[in-house]
Design a protein around this motif. Sequence first.
Motif, PDB file in Angstrom:
ATOM      1  N   GLU A  20     -67.963  60.231 -27.561  1.00  0.00           N
ATOM      2  CA  GLU A  20     -69.248  60.148 -28.497  1.00  0.00           C
ATOM      3  C   GLU A  20     -69.917  59.978 -26.859  1.00  0.00           C
ATOM      4  OE1 GLU A  20     -68.475  58.513 -32.160  1.00  0.00           O
ATOM      5  OE2 GLU A  20     -67.411  59.838 -32.837  1.00  0.00           O
ATOM      6  N   VAL A  23     -70.367  62.536 -24.352  1.00  0.00           N
ATOM      7  CA  VAL A  23     -71.050  64.040 -25.098  1.00  0.00           C
ATOM      8  C   VAL A  23     -72.503  63.860 -25.738  1.00  0.00           C
ATOM      9  CG1 VAL A  23     -70.553  65.691 -26.792  1.00  0.00           C
ATOM     10  CG2 VAL A  23     -69.199  64.588 -25.815  1.00  0.00           C
ATOM     11  N   ALA A  24     -73.158  62.672 -25.910  1.00  0.00           N
ATOM     12  CA  ALA A  24     -74.298  62.772 -26.376  1.00  0.00           C
ATOM     13  C   ALA A  24     -75.834  62.521 -25.054  1.00  0.00           C
ATOM     14  CB  ALA A  24     -74.219  61.365 -27.200  1.00  0.00           C
ATOM     15  N   GLN A  25     -74.538  62.166 -24.003  1.00  0.00           N
ATOM     16  CA  GLN A  25     -75.696  61.842 -22.623  1.00  0.00           C
ATOM     17  C   GLN A  25     -75.592  63.310 -21.551  1.00  0.00           C
ATOM     18  OE1 GLN A  25     -77.250  58.786 -22.229  1.00  0.00           O
ATOM     19  NE2 GLN A  25     -78.210  59.119 -20.422  1.00  0.00           N
ATOM     20  N   HIS A  26     -74.350  63.378 -21.894  1.00  0.00           N
ATOM     21  CA  HIS A  26     -74.794  64.459 -20.455  1.00  0.00           C
ATOM     22  C   HIS A  26     -74.503  66.265 -21.132  1.00  0.00           C
ATOM     23  CE1 HIS A  26     -73.654  62.052 -17.733  1.00  0.00           C
ATOM     24  NE2 HIS A  26     -73.054  61.012 -18.525  1.00  0.00           N
ATOM     25  N   GLY A  27     -73.907  66.133 -22.985  1.00  0.00           N
ATOM     26  CA  GLY A  27     -73.178  67.591 -22.915  1.00  0.00           C
ATOM     27  C   GLY A  27     -71.774  68.267 -22.068  1.00  0.00           C
ATOM     28  N   TRP A  28     -71.540  68.873 -23.489  1.00  0.00           N
ATOM     29  CA  TRP A  28     -70.009  69.428 -23.427  1.00  0.00           C
ATOM     30  C   TRP A  28     -69.953  70.308 -21.808  1.00  0.00           C
ATOM     31  CZ3 TRP A  28     -65.585  67.500 -25.513  1.00  0.00           C
ATOM     32  CH2 TRP A  28     -66.083  66.946 -26.269  1.00  0.00           C
ATOM     33  N   GLU A  29     -71.673  70.648 -21.805  1.00  0.00           N
ATOM     34  CA  GLU A  29     -70.812  71.502 -20.292  1.00  0.00           C
ATOM     35  C   GLU A  29     -71.302  70.968 -19.539  1.00  0.00           C
ATOM     36  OE1 GLU A  29     -73.723  74.825 -18.734  1.00  0.00           O
ATOM     37  OE2 GLU A  29     -73.571  75.373 -20.446  1.00  0.00           O
ATOM     38  N   GLN A  30     -71.861  69.827 -19.090  1.00  0.00           N
ATOM     39  CA  GLN A  30     -71.844  68.595 -17.975  1.00  0.00           C
ATOM     40  C   GLN A  30     -71.235  67.977 -17.390  1.00  0.00           C
ATOM     41  OE1 GLN A  30     -74.161  69.086 -15.358  1.00  0.00           O
ATOM     42  NE2 GLN A  30     -73.946  67.293 -14.812  1.00  0.00           N
ATOM     43  N   LYS A  41     -64.241  72.106 -21.295  1.00  0.00           N
ATOM     44  CA  LYS A  41     -65.035  73.114 -20.957  1.00  0.00           C
ATOM     45  C   LYS A  41     -64.541  74.446 -22.115  1.00  0.00           C
ATOM     46  CE  LYS A  41     -64.592  72.854 -15.589  1.00  0.00           C
ATOM     47  NZ  LYS A  41     -64.542  73.308 -15.198  1.00  0.00           N
ATOM     48  N   SER A  45     -63.826  69.431 -28.815  1.00  0.00           N
ATOM     49  CA  SER A  45     -64.575  69.389 -29.541  1.00  0.00           C
ATOM     50  C   SER A  45     -64.175  67.516 -29.564  1.00  0.00           C
ATOM     51  CB  SER A  45     -63.057  69.542 -31.049  1.00  0.00           C
ATOM     52  OG  SER A  45     -62.258  69.135 -30.418  1.00  0.00           O
TER      53      SER A  45
END
Length: 76
Positions: A20, A23-30, A41, A45
Motif C-alpha cells: 500500500e 502504490v501510494a508513493q509510486h502508483g501501479w504504472e511506475q 502491470k 490490485s
Amino acid sequence: MTQPQPHNPLHGVTLQMILEHLVAQHGWEQLGRMINIRCFKYDPSIKSSLQFLRRTPWARQQVEALYLRDKAKPSP
C-alpha cells in the motif's frame, strides 16, 4: 512466542502495508516499471499482488528492498 527483532527494519510491517505504501508513493504504472512483475502491470490490485508476492520469494524480496530504499530516503 516470537523474539523481539530490534535490528530488523521490517519487523512489525506487513506485506500489505508495504504494498500500500509503494502504490501510494509510486502508483501501479511506475511500480511495474521499477519491478518487472506482471501483477503490477496488467489489471493490478492489492489482493492479486499479495497472493503472488506471498508465493514468490524473489518478487517479495524485490518489493521489500524497494520499500526499505524508500524509507531510507530523507523526507522533504
